[in-house]
Design a protein around this motif. Structure first.
Motif, short mmCIF file in Angstrom:
data_model
loop_
_atom_site.label_atom_id
_atom_site.label_comp_id
_atom_site.label_asym_id
_atom_site.label_seq_id
_atom_site.Cartn_x
_atom_site.Cartn_y
_atom_site.Cartn_z
N ASN A 53 1.10 -7.28 -7.15
CA ASN A 53 0.74 -6.49 -5.97
C ASN A 53 -0.75 -6.20 -5.94
O ASN A 53 -1.40 -6.28 -4.89
CB ASN A 53 1.51 -5.16 -5.96
CG ASN A 53 2.95 -5.33 -5.53
OD1 ASN A 53 3.37 -6.43 -5.17
ND2 ASN A 53 3.71 -4.25 -5.57
N GLU A 54 -1.30 -5.87 -7.10
CA GLU A 54 -2.72 -5.56 -7.18
C GLU A 54 -3.56 -6.81 -6.91
O GLU A 54 -4.60 -6.74 -6.27
CB GLU A 54 -3.07 -4.99 -8.56
CG GLU A 54 -2.51 -3.60 -8.79
CD GLU A 54 -2.96 -2.59 -7.73
OE1 GLU A 54 -4.17 -2.53 -7.44
OE2 GLU A 54 -2.09 -1.90 -7.18
N HIS A 63 0.02 -0.37 -12.62
CA HIS A 63 -0.63 -1.59 -12.14
C HIS A 63 -0.27 -2.78 -13.01
O HIS A 63 -0.07 -3.89 -12.52
CB HIS A 63 -2.14 -1.41 -12.13
CG HIS A 63 -2.63 -0.59 -10.99
ND1 HIS A 63 -3.95 -0.26 -10.83
CD2 HIS A 63 -1.98 -0.03 -9.96
CE1 HIS A 63 -4.08 0.47 -9.75
NE2 HIS A 63 -2.91 0.63 -9.20
N TRP A 92 0.83 -1.21 0.00
CA TRP A 92 0.00 0.00 0.00
C TRP A 92 0.87 1.26 0.00
O TRP A 92 0.58 2.24 -0.69
CB TRP A 92 -0.92 0.02 1.22
CG TRP A 92 -2.33 -0.39 0.93
CD1 TRP A 92 -2.98 -1.48 1.43
CD2 TRP A 92 -3.30 0.27 0.10
NE1 TRP A 92 -4.27 -1.54 0.98
CE2 TRP A 92 -4.49 -0.47 0.16
CE3 TRP A 92 -3.26 1.43 -0.68
CZ2 TRP A 92 -5.64 -0.10 -0.54
CZ3 TRP A 92 -4.42 1.80 -1.38
CH2 TRP A 92 -5.58 1.05 -1.31
N LYS A 102 2.20 1.96 -3.31
CA LYS A 102 1.10 2.35 -4.21
C LYS A 102 0.74 3.82 -4.02
O LYS A 102 0.62 4.57 -4.99
CB LYS A 102 -0.11 1.45 -3.94
CG LYS A 102 -1.29 1.71 -4.85
CD LYS A 102 -2.37 0.66 -4.63
CE LYS A 102 -3.67 1.10 -5.32
NZ LYS A 102 -4.55 -0.03 -5.60
#
Lengths: 197, 197
Positions: free
Chosen positions: B100-101, B94, B60, B63
């Motif tokens: 990661n997503e 992304h 996070w 991101k």
DNA sequence: GTCTATAAGAGGATAGAC
DNA sequence: GTCTATCCTCTTATAGAC
């Protein structure tokens, strides 16, 4: 009620598998809710896995039965109308059985490792059953020039599935229930994109 | 490499948590891959939960950092252009960090029971960080009459998030990587729907 | 920092009585 | 069909040596 206990087991297990997932669901907790001892559950199901798949298969079976039924009810219509009615009536049905759809989505997207291989196999089986019904409609659309024949049946089906998934996640994640006017608009947008490629 | 072992632990754990889920991931298997004994792992992390959240928070954090960076790079543009560039550059990012997503999607949609409460809390925290950045852009669009002021900032943000999720599932489930022409078209469609409500 | 050894407990499943 | 009792395995986590 001949099998009242079994009904309770299935109902409770479904809720647990849906909300907690396969690994976090344990026989002891199910049995506490049903108010039986674990050994009694093993009278009905020989393992946790068998219990799970008994429920999984029932959900798919119901779903395919409904799709077939809708298809038959509209069999006198033109293929593009049949496609549209299929979508709308199916979405309505999904909205009613939203927890079943959530169950399937959960285990198809993130299958628990222990059951992943069997799930993959059964998923393949059931989506093929689904495919056969829609392929008939799509092929008829292509034959009658209502859909472009440059793309194959499989592509069209995949495209439609993505559209359905989008509508479904709207319901599931964002709790968005579209009225029939919104559904009309969604379908028009989809179909325009569908026929143009 | 001062913390080579720790890096290995984090890398391996990420893969396991992503692919097998929280419950099916066990310390022993991670340690086998890293080639240490379980007790050594507990030198770095006091529990499985702490290990998980250390990874979750890092994802996070990265991101949000990227979102802030993109926003700053386009700060001289008009708000609607900034919005569009934000979308396109974020989607590209992304696509690069697709795992990661997938990790975030997995644990937000179907959190393991043991960590569900903390996850909910941390998700709330991070999406608010995300919200603040987008709210600035949306509010500026409303002020300049580029977006209808009848709907509130929150609605617009939710709508945008749904659009992103749709693009994301296309990449994740159907492995569809759209080129920049497709992305242009997707954005135009979205924006038209966005401003009309 | 990494190891050996092991505690402590959860969970799936079975044997056999009633 | 349902119970009591129990086995067995897997897993997180810790104590303490090196």
């Amino acid at each position: 009620m001949i099998n009242e206990t079994n009904d309770k087991i299935r109902y409770t297990s479904f809720k647990f598998f849906l909300e907690k997932g396969y690994e976090s669901t344990n026989i002891r907790d199910i049995c506490k809710v049903v108010d039986i001892k674990p050994s009694s559950l093993y009278f009905y199901y020989k393992s946790k896995q068998e219990l799970f798949f008994s429920i999984y298969e029932e959900i798919w079976n119901k779903k395919i039965t409904v799709i077939k039924k809708i298809n038959e009810l509209n069999s006198n219509k033109s293929p593009d109308t049949r496609f549209e009615l299929m979508y709308k009536q199916l979405i309505e049905c999904h909205a009613k059985n939203i927890l079943n759809e959530k169950f399937l989505l959960r285990y198809h997207m993130f299958p628990a490792e222990e059951i992943a291989m069997i799930l993959k196999d059964r998923y393949k089986f059931w989506t093929y059953e689904e495919y056969k019904i829609f392929a008939d409609i799509i092929n008829e659309c292509i034959e009658k020039g209502l859909l472009n024949s440059q793309r194959n049946t499989d592509d069209y089906f995949q495209h439609f599935k993505r559209f359905m998934l989008y509508q479904l996640t709207d319901m599931l994640i964002y709790n968005i229930k579209k009225d029939s006017k919104d559904q009309d608009e969604a379908w028009v947008n989809f179909w325009n994109y569908f026929i143009s490629g």
